[in-house]
Design a protein around this motif. Structure first.
Motif, short mmCIF file in Angstrom:
data_model
loop_
_atom_site.label_atom_id
_atom_site.label_comp_id
_atom_site.label_asym_id
_atom_site.label_seq_id
_atom_site.Cartn_x
_atom_site.Cartn_y
_atom_site.Cartn_z
N GLY A 163 17.72 -22.54 -45.53
CA GLY A 163 17.99 -21.03 -44.96
C GLY A 163 18.67 -21.67 -43.38
N ALA A 164 18.57 -23.30 -42.59
CA ALA A 164 17.72 -22.95 -41.34
C ALA A 164 19.69 -22.70 -40.77
N ASN A 165 19.87 -22.23 -39.29
CA ASN A 165 20.71 -22.07 -39.02
C ASN A 165 20.93 -23.89 -39.39
N MET A 166 22.19 -23.51 -39.07
CA MET A 166 23.78 -24.99 -39.06
C MET A 166 23.60 -25.67 -37.95
N ALA A 167 24.28 -24.90 -37.23
CA ALA A 167 24.73 -24.46 -35.56
C ALA A 167 23.95 -26.20 -34.78
N LEU A 168 22.32 -24.90 -35.39
CA LEU A 168 20.97 -25.42 -34.45
C LEU A 168 20.88 -26.76 -35.08
N VAL A 169 20.23 -26.95 -36.34
CA VAL A 169 20.15 -27.98 -36.85
C VAL A 169 20.96 -28.93 -36.65
N GLU A 170 22.26 -29.29 -36.51
CA GLU A 170 23.58 -30.41 -35.79
C GLU A 170 23.43 -30.46 -34.09
N ALA A 171 23.18 -29.04 -33.70
CA ALA A 171 22.62 -29.34 -32.03
C ALA A 171 21.43 -30.55 -31.73
N LEU A 172 20.79 -30.23 -32.54
CA LEU A 172 19.50 -30.91 -32.18
C LEU A 172 19.73 -32.24 -32.35
N ARG A 173 20.22 -32.43 -33.62
CA ARG A 173 20.63 -33.81 -34.21
C ARG A 173 20.99 -34.03 -33.03
N SER A 174 22.58 -34.23 -32.71
CA SER A 174 23.27 -34.79 -31.59
C SER A 174 22.56 -35.09 -30.73
N VAL A 175 21.10 -33.98 -30.11
CA VAL A 175 20.65 -33.94 -28.13
C VAL A 175 19.30 -35.43 -28.90
N ALA A 176 18.75 -35.02 -30.13
CA ALA A 176 17.45 -36.35 -30.76
C ALA A 176 17.85 -38.35 -31.28
N VAL A 177 19.60 -37.61 -31.53
CA VAL A 177 20.01 -39.45 -32.07
C VAL A 177 20.90 -39.65 -31.22
N GLY A 178 21.66 -39.05 -30.49
CA GLY A 178 22.88 -39.74 -29.56
C GLY A 178 23.96 -40.25 -30.62
N GLU A 179 24.00 -41.49 -29.32
CA GLU A 179 24.58 -42.05 -30.65
C GLU A 179 24.01 -43.18 -31.79
#
Length: 212
Positions: free
Chosen positions: A107-123
């Motif tokens: 039930g996590a906020n998926m907008a937050l999960v996606e934003a964290l992925r973008s920051v942590a993973v980058g390209e």
């Protein structure tokens, strides 16, 4: 440039075993390979892993996602990206897809999960992801047969485990250019052969010699 391969799936799906087998076959075929895992892979990320496994039941899905992302950012910067730049193959037991599926199912906020992925993973997105799929009861039986301590995610109920399985299947269907769904209920050797063939088909031209 090297390649980045990840293994995803629910509890007891055989990810870790197949990651090791693939790494062995790649090395036998003459490739330089790093095998790593998430959360983990660096001293900082391993400390985060210990904290997560100890505290997971007390943390919200968003708090879990933030900790996973912090560990992942260090892992990418210190291990994964440099290895790919050196032309090595990186084989990783779990990556950002696990956070998407596990914390998403919780039930996590998926907008937050996606934003964290973008920051942590980058390209540094995987070139190829093997999604290991097996029925929940098969995975649970395998976990029960393990020696050593399980983790809090192993102990979640069947409904949660099924939601995660459904999430991984949806991932494979949504991104077929990156993901290969592997029937993890078949024999270990059959799984290994399917994975090896997937690497040949997707990443290697011409195919590498067999490395049995």
């Amino acid at each position: 440039m090297g390649f980045f391969i990840t293994f995803e799936g629910g509890e007891g799906s055989g990810k870790s075993t197949q990651a090791r087998i693939l790494a062995q076959r790649l090395r036998a075929a003459g490739r330089e390979v790093i095998v790593t895992r998430e959360p983990g892979g660096t001293p900082l990320a391993e400390r985060v892993r210990e904290r997560l496994l100890a505290e997971a039941p007390k943390l919200s899905p968003e708090e879990q996602a933030v900790l996973f992302a912090a560990a992942r950012a260090d892992h990418v910067e210190q291990v994964i990206a440099p290895a790919i730049e050196r032309g090595e193959w990186v084989v990783c037991d779990r990556f950002a897809d696990s956070t998407h599926v596990y914390q998403g199912a919780a039930g996590a906020n998926m907008a937050l999960v996606e934003a964290l992925r973008s920051v942590a993973v980058g390209e540094c997105e995987p070139h190829l992801t093997f999604v290991m799929d097996c029925p929940v009861d098969v995975g649970r039986a395998r976990v029960a047969a393990r020696t050593g301590q399980d983790d809090p995610f192993d102990r979640d109920g069947d409904a949660v485990q099924q939601a995660r399985r459904d999430g991984f299947i949806a991932l494979a269907e949504r991104e077929p250019w990156r993901c290969i769904l592997v029937d993890a209920s078949q024999s270990r050797d059959a799984q290994s052969e399917a994975i090896w063939n997937g690497v040949q088909d997707r990443l290697v031209r011409p195919p590498m010699a067999r490395a049995d």
